[in-house]
Design a protein around this motif. Structure first.
Motif, mmCIF file in Angstrom:
data_model
loop_
_atom_site.group_PDB
_atom_site.id
_atom_site.type_symbol
_atom_site.label_atom_id
_atom_site.label_comp_id
_atom_site.label_asym_id
_atom_site.label_seq_id
_atom_site.Cartn_x
_atom_site.Cartn_y
_atom_site.Cartn_z
ATOM 1 N N UNK A 239 0.842 -1.195 0.121
ATOM 2 C CA UNK A 239 -0.057 -0.124 0.060
ATOM 3 C C UNK A 239 0.865 1.136 -0.152
ATOM 4 N N UNK A 240 0.286 2.360 -0.711
ATOM 5 C CA UNK A 240 1.089 3.582 -0.632
ATOM 6 C C UNK A 240 -0.020 4.691 -0.108
ATOM 7 N N UNK A 241 0.691 5.794 0.435
ATOM 8 C CA UNK A 241 -0.221 6.957 0.766
ATOM 9 C C UNK A 241 0.290 7.894 -0.317
ATOM 10 N N UNK A 242 -0.530 8.169 -1.331
ATOM 11 C CA UNK A 242 -0.154 9.196 -2.174
ATOM 12 C C UNK A 242 -1.255 10.319 -2.026
ATOM 13 N N UNK A 247 -3.685 3.964 -1.705
ATOM 14 C CA UNK A 247 -3.712 3.447 -2.721
ATOM 15 C C UNK A 247 -2.997 2.038 -2.951
ATOM 16 N N UNK A 248 -3.683 0.863 -3.269
ATOM 17 C CA UNK A 248 -3.002 -0.187 -3.490
ATOM 18 C C UNK A 248 -3.404 -1.243 -4.696
ATOM 19 N N UNK A 249 -2.603 -1.915 -5.139
ATOM 20 C CA UNK A 249 -2.958 -2.679 -6.453
ATOM 21 C C UNK A 249 -4.120 -3.171 -6.312
ATOM 22 N N UNK A 250 -5.084 -3.296 -7.539
ATOM 23 C CA UNK A 250 -6.254 -4.155 -7.559
ATOM 24 C C UNK A 250 -5.932 -5.573 -7.551
ATOM 25 N N UNK A 251 -6.682 -6.458 -7.028
ATOM 26 C CA UNK A 251 -6.681 -7.726 -7.154
ATOM 27 C C UNK A 251 -7.036 -8.051 -8.872
ATOM 28 N N UNK A 252 -5.872 -8.731 -9.235
ATOM 29 C CA UNK A 252 -5.845 -8.959 -10.824
ATOM 30 C C UNK A 252 -5.617 -10.484 -11.004
ATOM 31 N N UNK A 253 -5.802 -11.083 -10.073
ATOM 32 C CA UNK A 253 -5.672 -12.835 -10.540
ATOM 33 C C UNK A 253 -3.912 -13.135 -10.074
ATOM 34 N N UNK A 254 -3.126 -12.275 -10.193
ATOM 35 C CA UNK A 254 -1.745 -12.617 -10.092
ATOM 36 C C UNK A 254 -1.248 -12.322 -8.572
ATOM 37 N N UNK A 255 -2.204 -11.397 -7.848
ATOM 38 C CA UNK A 255 -1.513 -11.185 -6.423
ATOM 39 C C UNK A 255 -2.548 -11.935 -5.727
ATOM 40 N N UNK A 256 -1.893 -12.090 -4.509
ATOM 41 C CA UNK A 256 -2.623 -13.029 -3.224
ATOM 42 C C UNK A 256 -3.630 -11.959 -2.639
ATOM 43 N N UNK A 276 -8.211 3.522 -2.595
ATOM 44 C CA UNK A 276 -8.499 3.177 -4.003
ATOM 45 C C UNK A 276 -7.698 2.069 -4.521
ATOM 46 N N UNK A 277 -8.155 1.083 -5.012
ATOM 47 C CA UNK A 277 -7.601 -0.176 -5.597
ATOM 48 C C UNK A 277 -7.699 0.034 -6.988
ATOM 49 N N UNK A 278 -6.329 -0.044 -7.532
ATOM 50 C CA UNK A 278 -6.325 0.288 -9.135
ATOM 51 C C UNK A 278 -4.640 -0.265 -9.395
ATOM 52 N N UNK A 279 -4.436 -0.300 -10.783
ATOM 53 C CA UNK A 279 -3.162 -0.532 -11.308
ATOM 54 C C UNK A 279 -2.252 0.523 -10.820
ATOM 55 N N UNK A 280 -1.009 0.405 -10.560
ATOM 56 C CA UNK A 280 -0.109 1.380 -10.145
ATOM 57 C C UNK A 280 1.427 1.187 -10.741
ATOM 58 N N UNK A 281 1.480 2.080 -11.644
ATOM 59 C CA UNK A 281 3.056 1.904 -12.408
ATOM 60 C C UNK A 281 4.223 2.056 -11.170
ATOM 61 N N UNK A 282 5.156 1.369 -11.280
ATOM 62 C CA UNK A 282 6.084 1.832 -10.252
ATOM 63 C C UNK A 282 6.872 3.103 -10.494
ATOM 64 N N UNK A 283 6.718 3.703 -11.829
ATOM 65 C CA UNK A 283 7.101 4.834 -12.125
ATOM 66 C C UNK A 283 6.371 5.933 -11.476
ATOM 67 N N UNK A 284 5.227 5.629 -11.439
ATOM 68 C CA UNK A 284 4.298 6.609 -10.663
ATOM 69 C C UNK A 284 4.685 6.942 -9.158
ATOM 70 N N UNK A 285 5.093 5.676 -8.804
ATOM 71 C CA UNK A 285 5.571 5.928 -7.387
ATOM 72 C C UNK A 285 6.779 6.828 -6.993
ATOM 73 N N UNK A 286 7.709 6.509 -8.018
ATOM 74 C CA UNK A 286 8.899 7.316 -7.967
ATOM 75 C C UNK A 286 8.575 8.729 -8.333
ATOM 76 N N UNK A 287 7.695 8.942 -9.251
ATOM 77 C CA UNK A 287 7.273 10.316 -9.678
ATOM 78 C C UNK A 287 6.842 11.025 -8.527
#
Ligand SMILES: *Cc1c(COP(=O)(O)O)cnc(C)c1O
Length: 356
Positions: A239-242, A247-256, A276-287
């Motif tokens: 989880x990230x606080x943005x 914000x956390x990655x949504x359940x997409x079938x490949x995460x537990x 918010x549960x959604x797709x999060x790019x690692x670049x977005x976190x660094x940006x």
């Protein structure tokens, strides 16, 4: 429901004297729960029996093809001495979802829960007393056909073992430094990432070793296709606080689908945070970090509950988060959720099951 048989032990282990040295998963109690499956007969002979070794043919299918699943949960001791479980039904429901993916036959979740409760009633003195300690519970199913053909086995064993475990944080919530894996992947869509199965761990061990050599305690996995999006950490969801929002990655079938993840999301909403549960790019976190909008990062899982992330290393950049210190939101969520688990805070969600 089937009757759960009990077989008395004749010898007993010494319980640990010093609960500050418990660690994790090294010591097991005097009894275990067990039941077996055979095609045509179904799950049968549920029993609480003395903890014992298995004798298995070297050809046993689980050794060769890894058809197995497991769960992890804890039994907590309240200040009044009583015991309680946290969302145990959800663990057995998830175990049946893992079973389906791994072609393991479904089991009766109520029978498994009653088996666990009976085991805990026999073993209640093994639940440690020191603040922050608990009794770790490990339900497992293995395929036990003694043959090498590649197909779903016709025989299985379900068992539950118990291990007293130490306080995860002896000296307050300590932030961890995490390596963002950009070579190996853990899981892909359509694979087994959402199932709690040993193969996912086997696939992750090498990357964990390399991260450790570089001075990081764990690996953050990116998606298995583009290696652009955040998935999860070894045995924790991320989880990230943005900009104040969780914000956390949504359940997409490949995460537990972590039960702690779900609990933190529900609790955070209840406490008035935006989630918010959604797709999060690692670049977005660094940006976000570069523009001052990454407030906090933390992992969630049964073992640590909330594990603050003090730094993320991706390619050549080491990003220090919140000056490497635990953030206020992670601390508050940790305090509230552990309060519910240990029976010290109100449980507005009906998550706790008192067993004593
Ligand atoms: C068990 C596990 C988690 C955490 O799940 P909880 O139910 O919160 O303990 C996260 N990721 C993986 C890969 C796991 O195996």
């Amino acid at each position: 429901m089937q009757e759960i048989r009990f077989e008395k032990a004749t010898s007993f282990k010494q319980k640990p004297q010093d609960e500050s040295k418990l660690g994790f998963g090294k010591l097991f109690t005097d009894y275990m729960f067990e039941m077996d499956y055979e095609a045509g007969k179904g799950w049968h002979d549920p029993r609480v029996v003395p903890y014992h070794n298995f004798s298995l043919d070297p050809a046993t299918s689980v050794f060769h093809y890894g058809q197995e699943i497991f769960e992890g949960l804890k039994c907590y001791r309240r200040k009044d001495g009583g015991l309680q479980l946290f969302r145990a039904k959800d663990n057995f429901a998830r175990m049946n979802r893992s079973a389906e993916r791994m072609a393991i036959p479904q089991f009766d979740e109520e029978l498994a829960l009653q088996g666990l409760i009976k085991l805990l009633e026999v073993e209640k003195d093994w639940v440690p007393h020191t603040a922050g300690t608990s009794l770790y519970i490990r339900p497992t199913i293995i395929a036990t056909d003694p043959m090498l053909g590649v197909h779903a086995a016709k025989r299985y064993k379900f068992f539950i073992i118990l291990s007293p475990s130490g306080a995860y944080y002896a000296g307050g919530l300590a932030p961890v430094e995490i390596y963002v894996e950009d070579k190996y992947v853990r899981a892909v869509r359509g694979g087994i990432g959402f199932a709690k199965t040993g193969g996912n761990y086997a696939a992750s061990i090498r990357a964990g070793e390399i991260a450790e050599e570089k001075g990081y305690t764990q690996v953050l996995w990116l998606d298995g296709v583009e290696q652009k999006y955040v998935e999860e950490v070894g045995a924790m969801n991320m989880m990230f606080v943005l900009d104040g929002k969780i914000v956390t990655p949504m359940l997409n079938g490949s995460i537990l689908p972590g039960i702690t993840r779900d609990s933190i999301l529900k609790l955070a909403k209840h406490m008035g945070y935006e989630t918010e549960e959604r797709r999060i790019a690692i670049q977005e976190i660094f940006d976000a970090a570069h523009s001052g909008k990454l407030d906090e990062a933390f992992g969630t899982g049964t073992a640590a509950v909330v594990s603050p992330v003090g730094a993320l290393c991706w390619k050549d950049e080491k990003l220090v988060i919140n000056r490497g210190e635990i953030g206020p939101i992670a601390q508050k969520l940790y305090d509230t959720l552990t309060g519910i688990q240990f029976g010290e805070a109100e449980d507005p969600f009906g998550w706790v099951l008192k067993i004593d």
